[in-house]
Design a protein around this motif. Sequence first.
Motif, PDB file in Angstrom:
ATOM      1  N   SER A  69      -3.387 -12.223   8.843  1.00 24.03           N
ATOM      2  CA  SER A  69      -3.932 -11.319   8.410  1.00 24.03           C
ATOM      3  C   SER A  69      -4.819 -10.158  10.011  1.00 24.03           C
ATOM      4  O   SER A  69      -4.057 -10.477  10.990  1.00 24.03           O
ATOM      5  N   LEU A  70      -4.478  -8.759   9.486  1.00 25.23           N
ATOM      6  CA  LEU A  70      -5.250  -8.283  10.237  1.00 25.23           C
ATOM      7  C   LEU A  70      -6.433  -8.293  10.274  1.00 25.23           C
ATOM      8  O   LEU A  70      -7.045  -8.449   9.358  1.00 25.23           O
TER       9      LEU A  70
ATOM     10  N   ALA B 103      -7.989  -3.023  11.028  1.00 21.51           N
ATOM     11  CA  ALA B 103      -6.429  -2.191  11.392  1.00 21.51           C
ATOM     12  C   ALA B 103      -6.455  -2.304  10.395  1.00 21.51           C
ATOM     13  O   ALA B 103      -5.354  -1.018   9.783  1.00 21.51           O
TER      14      ALA B 103
ATOM     15  N   VAL C 263      -0.425 -16.740  11.627  1.00 26.31           N
ATOM     16  CA  VAL C 263      -1.320 -14.805  11.699  1.00 26.31           C
ATOM     17  C   VAL C 263      -1.405 -14.507  10.963  1.00 26.31           C
ATOM     18  O   VAL C 263      -0.312 -14.245  10.379  1.00 26.31           O
TER      19      VAL C 263
ATOM     20  N   ILE D 271      -4.216   1.001   8.648  1.00 26.18           N
ATOM     21  CA  ILE D 271      -3.255   1.783   8.093  1.00 26.18           C
ATOM     22  C   ILE D 271      -3.572   2.445   6.618  1.00 26.18           C
ATOM     23  O   ILE D 271      -2.662   3.210   6.046  1.00 26.18           O
TER      24      ILE D 271
ATOM     25  N   ALA E 194       5.382 -13.798  11.122  1.00 27.13           N
ATOM     26  CA  ALA E 194       3.743 -14.359  11.290  1.00 27.13           C
ATOM     27  C   ALA E 194       2.847 -15.380  10.394  1.00 27.13           C
ATOM     28  O   ALA E 194       1.988 -16.140  10.923  1.00 27.13           O
TER      29      ALA E 194
ATOM     30  N   ILE F 186      -0.984  -4.664   3.312  1.00 24.34           N
ATOM     31  CA  ILE F 186      -0.084  -4.299   3.787  1.00 24.34           C
ATOM     32  C   ILE F 186       0.793  -5.116   4.416  1.00 24.34           C
ATOM     33  O   ILE F 186       0.144  -6.527   4.824  1.00 24.34           O
ATOM     34  N   PRO F 187       1.721  -5.255   3.817  1.00 29.75           N
ATOM     35  CA  PRO F 187       3.646  -6.314   4.262  1.00 29.75           C
ATOM     36  C   PRO F 187       2.866  -7.315   5.891  1.00 29.75           C
ATOM     37  O   PRO F 187       3.346  -6.014   6.603  1.00 29.75           O
ATOM     38  N   MET F 188       2.903  -7.962   5.657  1.00 33.36           N
ATOM     39  CA  MET F 188       2.911  -9.090   6.516  1.00 33.36           C
ATOM     40  C   MET F 188       4.406  -9.421   7.341  1.00 33.36           C
ATOM     41  O   MET F 188       5.019  -9.651   6.262  1.00 33.36           O
ATOM     42  N   SER F 189       4.464  -9.771   7.927  1.00 35.61           N
ATOM     43  CA  SER F 189       5.696 -10.226   8.743  1.00 35.61           C
ATOM     44  C   SER F 189       5.740 -12.066   8.404  1.00 35.61           C
ATOM     45  O   SER F 189       4.698 -12.760   8.215  1.00 35.61           O
TER      46      SER F 189
ATOM     47  N   ILE G 207       1.072  -1.397   0.150  1.00 33.48           N
ATOM     48  CA  ILE G 207       0.133  -0.231   0.020  1.00 33.48           C
ATOM     49  C   ILE G 207       1.193   1.294   0.139  1.00 33.48           C
ATOM     50  O   ILE G 207       1.104   2.271  -0.989  1.00 33.48           O
TER      51      ILE G 207
ATOM     52  N   GLU H 124      -2.501   5.953   5.022  1.00 33.32           N
ATOM     53  CA  GLU H 124      -1.080   5.521   3.869  1.00 33.32           C
ATOM     54  C   GLU H 124      -1.455   6.762   2.875  1.00 33.32           C
ATOM     55  O   GLU H 124      -0.975   7.109   2.170  1.00 33.32           O
TER      56      GLU H 124
END
Lengths: 272, 272
Positions: free
Chosen positions: B252-253, B257, B250, B261, B245, B239-242, B205, B265
């Motif tokens: 997603s947000l 949330a 885990v 974000i 994660a 949205i870049p995820m770890s 994003i 942006e």
Amino acid sequence: MARLIPVADPADPRLADYTRLRDVNLRKSLEAEHGLFMAEGEKVIRRAIATGHPVRSVLAAHRWVEPLSDVLGDAPVYVVDDAVAEAVTGFPVHRGALASMERLPLPSVGTLLPGVRRILVLEDLVDHGNVGAIFRCAAALGVEAVVLSPRCADPLYRRSVKVSMGAVFAVPYARMTDWHGGLAELRAAGFTLLALTPDQSATPIGKAPLGERVALMLGAEGDGLSSRWLREADEPVCIPMSGDAMDLGVDSLNVVAAAAIACHELMRPGVL
Amino acid sequence: MARLIPVADPADPRLADYTRLRDVNLRKSLEAEHGLFMAEGEKVIRRAIATGHPVRSVLAAHRWVEPLSDVLGDAPVYVVDDAVAEAVTGFPVHRGALASMERLPLPSVGTLLPGVRRILVLEDLVDHGNVGAIFRCAAALGVEAVVLSPRCADPLYRRSVKVSMGAVFAVPYARMTDWHGGLAELRAAGFTLLALTPDQSATPIGKAPLGERVALMLGAEGDGLSSRWLREADEPVCIPMSGDAMDLGVDSLNVVAAAAIACHELMRPGVL
């Protein structure tokens, strides 16, 4: 093989772990006394088990047992009908199994920190759903650990666990024993302390100095960070708000939305 | 001067607007039929009035009337004790007054768009709390309008209003009449359509092309955007995820949330 034990009496003492799940005060004392917490639903129970939490027992309608049978080991599974489940827990248990799990010893703040570069510090959040949602953000975005103030709500409370989708098992956390001295320990470990505040005169989070180790401090719903913690921070940071919004009286984000944006900024590409 | 009318009978027909506030299906039909919505608490009621919504009536314990008396005009104020309030509404009304307000005519999508450069488009969100929270983010961060798919949850439902802290009155919105053709109208108005997706192969994003007019599309909890809307978008964004994660499951947000974000942006400095 799971040990299936049909139970027809809601007063059966073997179901005591599951008593009145909506009674916050009862649950706090019961869970502290027995060192347990509740996990709900197959996905969350699997994550709790996968992260090493022993199963004390499971309470489930018969239809929910089979999907979990490969991970329950020899824990007792109390098989109940929906009426018994509701009579014990105090609410309709539609969504699947409930598991009573053993808490693991929490690390100290000092043992949590080595090797970690991005952490959240939560001061006195009271809402379990918010704590769970913030753990979910932290896990998804790659924040490596969470430090709780002494009075912050419990990440293993039922609602926290549920809202976090199990992220409370994925992100290591510790609880400060000393609210007065807790931040000094983080600073001594080399963390830059950023205090998130709605105050628009603070540094925009996108321009905050992100050094090697950063601790982002989030305050309680409503009140925000205490004045003491704000003073102790290295830098206050804010999320820029719309001027129009402030004219309209919509002057802040809730703490979860703010945490999401802040975590995203902490992890932005090129910084780590 | 507010007109104070003591009422002692929960079955009094003048209290009909306040019937069973937790019964979603009843409330949907009752509110649609009478063109009303519920505002709770002084702050939210004041914002609803300040944005031009006429007050049909107020239901309140005596202690909550005085703080609102300067804004109620000659609307009837039904003064009840806590037991009557609970008997009518179906829950303990601790937090202050309830007001039954008139809905205003919604603008069409076409009349909403002129002069607007940043909008959210919500497809079929079902959770009223999430809709309210997303409006709060939009208002705080300066997103100028919201377009709802035909089946998206109602921003003026009680829980939406409450969670939004009144932001549902601050951010103009419209509802598409046609799910199939709705996006084409936005594109024809010059909006670049960005589809937010958890798919990590999409454009981050923070690197999305933000032209003069941008519509950010958010999909339903769980399912995300429909495949039709994803195909119609100009660009999928994520949205870049770890990576850690995702290994931990885990992945997603939650939608609020993610919306926070994304709104942050969309409004980033230098872009507008």
